[in-house]
Scaffold this motif. Structure first.
Motif, PDB file in Angstrom:
ATOM      1  N   ARG A   1       0.832  -1.212   0.000  1.00 38.41           N
ATOM      2  CA  ARG A   1       0.000   0.000   0.000  1.00 38.41           C
ATOM      3  C   ARG A   1       0.865   1.260   0.000  1.00 38.41           C
ATOM      4  O   ARG A   1       0.586   2.212  -0.734  1.00 38.41           O
ATOM      5  CB  ARG A   1      -0.920  -0.020   1.214  1.00 38.41           C
ATOM      6  N   ARG A   2       1.932   1.275   0.822  1.00 37.88           N
ATOM      7  CA  ARG A   2       2.803   2.450   0.862  1.00 37.88           C
ATOM      8  C   ARG A   2       3.500   2.660  -0.480  1.00 37.88           C
ATOM      9  O   ARG A   2       3.649   3.795  -0.948  1.00 37.88           O
ATOM     10  CB  ARG A   2       3.834   2.294   1.991  1.00 37.88           C
ATOM     11  N   TRP A   3       3.907   1.557  -1.113  1.00 40.49           N
ATOM     12  CA  TRP A   3       4.567   1.683  -2.419  1.00 40.49           C
ATOM     13  C   TRP A   3       3.612   2.284  -3.449  1.00 40.49           C
ATOM     14  O   TRP A   3       3.997   3.138  -4.247  1.00 40.49           O
ATOM     15  CB  TRP A   3       5.053   0.305  -2.879  1.00 40.49           C
ATOM     16  N   VAL A   4       2.371   1.840  -3.417  1.00 39.27           N
ATOM     17  CA  VAL A   4       1.364   2.373  -4.343  1.00 39.27           C
ATOM     18  C   VAL A   4       1.172   3.865  -4.109  1.00 39.27           C
ATOM     19  O   VAL A   4       1.155   4.665  -5.055  1.00 39.27           O
ATOM     20  CB  VAL A   4       0.031   1.615  -4.176  1.00 39.27           C
ATOM     21  N   GLN A   5       1.040   4.259  -2.842  1.00 43.65           N
ATOM     22  CA  GLN A   5       0.786   5.668  -2.543  1.00 43.65           C
ATOM     23  C   GLN A   5       1.986   6.545  -2.864  1.00 43.65           C
ATOM     24  O   GLN A   5       1.834   7.703  -3.254  1.00 43.65           O
ATOM     25  CB  GLN A   5       0.379   5.807  -1.081  1.00 43.65           C
ATOM     26  N   ASP A   6       3.206   6.010  -2.682  1.00 40.86           N
ATOM     27  CA  ASP A   6       4.410   6.780  -3.008  1.00 40.86           C
ATOM     28  C   ASP A   6       4.624   6.882  -4.511  1.00 40.86           C
ATOM     29  O   ASP A   6       4.996   7.941  -5.033  1.00 40.86           O
ATOM     30  CB  ASP A   6       5.640   6.131  -2.347  1.00 40.86           C
ATOM     31  N   LYS A   7       4.404   5.769  -5.209  1.00 38.20           N
ATOM     32  CA  LYS A   7       4.689   5.726  -6.638  1.00 38.20           C
ATOM     33  C   LYS A   7       3.601   6.396  -7.464  1.00 38.20           C
ATOM     34  O   LYS A   7       3.869   6.996  -8.511  1.00 38.20           O
ATOM     35  CB  LYS A   7       4.853   4.262  -7.083  1.00 38.20           C
ATOM     36  N   PHE A   8       2.376   6.296  -6.981  1.00 41.26           N
ATOM     37  CA  PHE A   8       1.232   6.844  -7.724  1.00 41.26           C
ATOM     38  C   PHE A   8       0.438   7.780  -6.812  1.00 41.26           C
ATOM     39  O   PHE A   8      -0.561   7.359  -6.226  1.00 41.26           O
ATOM     40  CB  PHE A   8       0.324   5.727  -8.250  1.00 41.26           C
ATOM     41  N   PRO A   9       0.864   9.015  -6.642  1.00 42.56           N
ATOM     42  CA  PRO A   9       0.130   9.957  -5.776  1.00 42.56           C
ATOM     43  C   PRO A   9      -1.318  10.111  -6.251  1.00 42.56           C
ATOM     44  O   PRO A   9      -1.580  10.268  -7.434  1.00 42.56           O
ATOM     45  CB  PRO A   9       0.905  11.265  -5.943  1.00 42.56           C
TER      46      PRO A   9
END
Length: 527
Positions: free
Chosen positions: A419-427
């Motif tokens: 989830r953190r990777w998604v939020q960081d990579k795709f604001p």
């Protein structure tokens, strides 16, 4: 027979079955009461030498209005009321005289002929073609289309109309062509200059919110309603619905929203409709449909005892009984369970080969799985393209589903890391559905991909390709063993289109806060 045809004529001008029953009873009771009162007043006031002549004048005038007067006249004759059957001091020798029973019999016979002829004329689309007289004003399809070209320039979505015109002017074998059709009910314009066409073997979904005019448009194509001021044209297998309605309707099969329910068996229903459509080899068509639609086990059961899915199959069989070139389906899978729906979809794919299939539905899944092209309407056509084309034009998100290598036993820490990777990579990415156990599904807007560095990932390409490269570069570090990338669903496309045009669902203005409107559904989806 005369009374049945008379009641049918009255039913054409009232809005419900109950109103038709009440109107028929009221009209005939009132007329026979006036006739009876007229007979009494004539008997009291007419000179003795003119009594029979005056009674005859009264009868031959009022019997033109309703068949009940002829029945009442015959009853008067049977009891010799006012000595109607007397000839001097004796009774008439021959009861079939025009002045006795011959008059009522002749009147009722003529009324049967006139009323049935009127009903044939009315139900055929107010055309004399049903009597073998073809309209001299019939225009060719090409002439009507050329005239339509000028009207398209006035339409507020001219680009869509022009593309549709080009597509169908180039095709000489259009299965169904709707050209510049409009329909108003008072101040409400339910259908606004609608134009589209469907080629043979093409499956077309007509989508729209409640009150968008889908059922009205289907009724216009069926010929049940007439367009405003004779505007527009509908061609069914190259036959004009406006000028040769009988020939056009012979090419049409309709599966309405309601099912056939009465005291007949399934096979008897098919036999009845086969006779009504004038099918030459009825047994062959009935047997073939029963086999194709897997109805053999139910053919001798009463229709009212069948399941909902089987009733819908019967409605489809009725629509196909005359092997039409154009098939109209109005919400064909309404009320069916998921298994029955998929069985019906498989059947529709088979029967659509070589014929036009137009369906209305509220199920985006059904339209996506079954149809080649779709049109989204709300009075007028808002969007029209292939299903994939609509996704490309109006699908503003791409959907990703990531699965951790330890799923379904992945820890919460692994899931949160994804989830953190998604939020960081795709604001700004929207997590559509999160399932514990190392799986996460989210949506990325196309506009946010540049900010995420996706656009510059190893060169240019389409959105799915860019995302694919980004995930491939980092999936090992994230522990992702499986993933999928998909375009926007048709449901998302539909919501985008109606929101872009500020379309409200029927009665949305009066809806309470939090009601299930389209805008409310979109808000809940985001939440």
């Amino acid at each position: 027979m005369a009374a049945t045809a008379y009641s049918y004529v009255i039913s054409l001008f009232v809005r419900s079955q109950l109103a038709a029953v009440a109107a028929t009873a009221l009209v005939q009771v009132l007329i026979v009461a006036l006739f009876f009162v007229g007979c009494m007043l004539t008997n009291l006031n007419a000179p003795a030498t003119q009594l029979y002549a005056w009674l005859n004048y009264l009868y031959y005038t009022m019997a033109l209005i309703a068949p009940i007067v002829s029945l009442f006249r015959a009853l008067m004759m049977s009891v010799n009321l006012y000595s109607l059957v007397c000839r001097g001091a004796t009774r008439a020798d021959y009861p079939g005289q025009i002045s006795i029973y011959g008059g009522p019999i002749l009147y009722l016979t003529l009324q049967i002929v006139v009323l049935v002829a009127f009903l044939m004329f009315w139900e055929s689309g107010r055309s004399l073609e049903v009597f073998g007289i073809r309209s001299k004003a019939r225009r060719s399809r090409t002439e009507a289309e050329l005239e339509k070209g000028d009207a398209a320039a006035r339409y507020n979505n001219a680009e869509l109309e022009a593309a549709e015109d080009d597509r169908h002017l180039a095709a000489s074998n259009d299965g169904l062509r709707v050209s510049n059709i409009s329909k108003s009910f008072g101040r409400n314009k339910a259908v606004d200059e609608m134009t589209f066409g469907i080629l043979p073997s093409e499956k077309f979904a007509l989508l729209g919110p409640n009150g968008a005019g889908k059922s009205t448009l289907i009724s216009l194509i069926r010929g049940d309603l007439q367009p405003d001021h004779g505007q527009g044209e509908v061609f069914i297998a190259n036959e004009s619905l406006m000028h040769t309605p009988v020939a056009a309707k012979n090419q049409l099969g309709v599966c309405p929203q309601f099912d056939a329910i009465d005291a007949m068996t399934l096979r008897e229903n098919l036999s009845f409709y086969a006779r009504a459509r004038g099918v030459p080899d009825q047994n062959h068509n009935i047997t073939e449909l029963i086999a194709r639609l897997d109805l053999a086990l139910h053919q001798h059961k009463l229709v009212k005892k069948l399941s909902g899915g089987t009733k819908r199959k019967l409605s489809l069989a009725i629509a196909l009984i005359s092997n039409p070139n154009v098939l109209l389906l109005d919400e064909p899978s309404s009320g069916m369970d998921p298994a029955a729906k998929r069985a019906l979809w498989s059947t529709l794919r088979d029967v659509a080969v070589g014929r036009v299939l137009l369906m209305t539905t509220h199920s985006m899944e059904e339209a996506d799985a079954l149809c080649d092209r779709a049109g989204i309407m709300a009075g007028k056509m808002l969007a029209l393209d292939s299903v994939e084309g609509l996704r490309g034009r109006f699908g503003d998100k791409v959907y990703l589903h990531l699965v951790h290598k330890d799923a379904p036993y992945a820890s919460n820490e692994d899931t949160m890391a994804l989830r953190r990777w998604v939020q960081d990579k795709f604001p700004g990415a929207e997590v559509e559905r999160q399932t514990f156990g190392g799986q996460i599904r989210f949506a990325v807007s196309r506009g946010s991909m540049g900010a995420a560095g996706v656009v510059g990932a190893r060169g240019q390409g389409n959105d799915a390709g860019r995302l694919f490269r980004v995930i491939e570069d980092e999936k090992d570090a994230l522990g992702v063993v499986d993933y999928s990338i998909g375009p926007a669903t048709l449901d998302q496309v539909f919501l985008n289109v109606v929101e872009r045009h500020n379309v409200l669902e029927e009665n949305a203005e009066a809806a309470k806060p939090g009601a299930w409107t389209l805008q409310g559904l979109r808000r809940r989806k985001r939440e």
